[in-house]
Design a protein around this motif. Structure first.
Motif, PDB file in Angstrom:
ATOM      1  N   GLU A  12       0.800  -1.221   0.000  1.00 37.25           N
ATOM      2  CA  GLU A  12       0.000   0.000   0.000  1.00 37.25           C
ATOM      3  C   GLU A  12       0.837   1.277   0.000  1.00 37.25           C
ATOM      4  N   ALA A  35      -2.577  -4.091  -3.066  1.00 37.98           N
ATOM      5  CA  ALA A  35      -3.240  -2.907  -3.624  1.00 37.98           C
ATOM      6  C   ALA A  35      -2.963  -2.807  -5.114  1.00 37.98           C
ATOM      7  N   HIS A 112     -11.331  -3.553  -1.027  1.00 34.77           N
ATOM      8  CA  HIS A 112     -10.717  -2.740   0.024  1.00 34.77           C
ATOM      9  C   HIS A 112     -11.666  -1.671   0.557  1.00 34.77           C
TER      10      HIS A 112
END
Length: 251
Positions: A12, A35, A112
């Protein structure tokens, strides 16, 4: 002996900005949610995180988000099911390129932040996300909040699903997570969080903020990798699981 998948939101960072202790945490987990560029991550970060996961024999999952870099994907946005389908498919494809380049396979998809929480209660949105995973590859596992609309949508399509629970988050009496906007959303005490995780695995129950015991199916536990105490928490969780004869294994 019980077994549980321990997943972590990872990769991330973005550009020169680094978030979390990915290298240190990776040995303690069994699945990585990487991510895909919409809330964090970029081409270099994704590639390096895939390499790191493969080095530690950790299963790789796509972690798609709403397009919200500034808000780290935690702000709700009004998106249609079609838009959700397209943005999730796009992000799975982005990560998949790096996975294939390294001769590996994508294991799962886990939305997410706000997208995850919205899909927990909105079946149309959940169905769009499940369809993106299914049409990309029907063997992908869909990770979602235990008892949520996302799990139901995945099961309806015939996807394998992993019901997720959270060690460091508090629960509402309806089984949803307490919104991060509320002061009691996060469990700051590591021992309390570890004890909650053990109970969810062994008893399949969690105590809500209202003091009510809720039944939960625990296939996988989320470890948030972006907090300053994440590494210490990961170590404590692994140690306690070993004591309780809970085996950490990819779902």
């Amino acid at each position: 002996m019980k077994q549980i998948d321990l997943n972590c939101d990872i990769g991330e960072g973005f550009g020169t900005y680094h978030s979390g202790l990915d290298t240190d945490i990776m040995p303690y987990i069994s699945s990585a949610n990487i991510a895909c560029g919409f809330h964090a991550g970029d081409f270099s970060t994704m590639n390096q995180t895939v390499e790191l996961a493969l080095e530690h024999h950790v299963a790789i999952g796509a972690h798609p988000s709403l397009p919200d870099l500034q808000g780290f994907g935690r702000r709700r946005m009004a998106v249609s099911p079609r838009e959700a389908f397209e943005m999730v498919l796009y992000q799975i494809g982005a990560l998949h390129g790096f996975v294939v380049a390294h001769g590996a396979k994508l294991h799962h998809v886990k939305p997410h932040g706000a997208l995850y929480n919205m899909a927990a209660t909105d079946f149309a949105l959940a169905e769009a996300i499940a369809e993106a995973a299914y049409h990309f590859h029907p063997q992908l596992i869909l990770y979602g909040l235990a008892g949520s609309e996302l799990i139901k949508a995945g099961e309806k399509l015939g996807l394998s699903t992993a019901s997720e629970v959270f060690a460091d988050r508090t629960y509402q009496s309806d089984g949803t997570l307490t919104p991060r906007s509320q002061p009691n959303a996060l469990i700051q005490d590591a021992k309390q969080a570890v004890s909650q995780a053990v109970r969810m695995v062994k008893e399949e129950k969690v105590r809500s903020v209202d003091g009510i015991d809720i039944s939960v199916q625990a296939d996988t536990i989320c470890l948030h990798g972006d907090s300053s105490s994440a590494l210490d928490f990961a170590r404590q969780l692994n140690q306690r699981f070993a004591t309780e004869e809970i085996y950490i294994k990819t779902y």
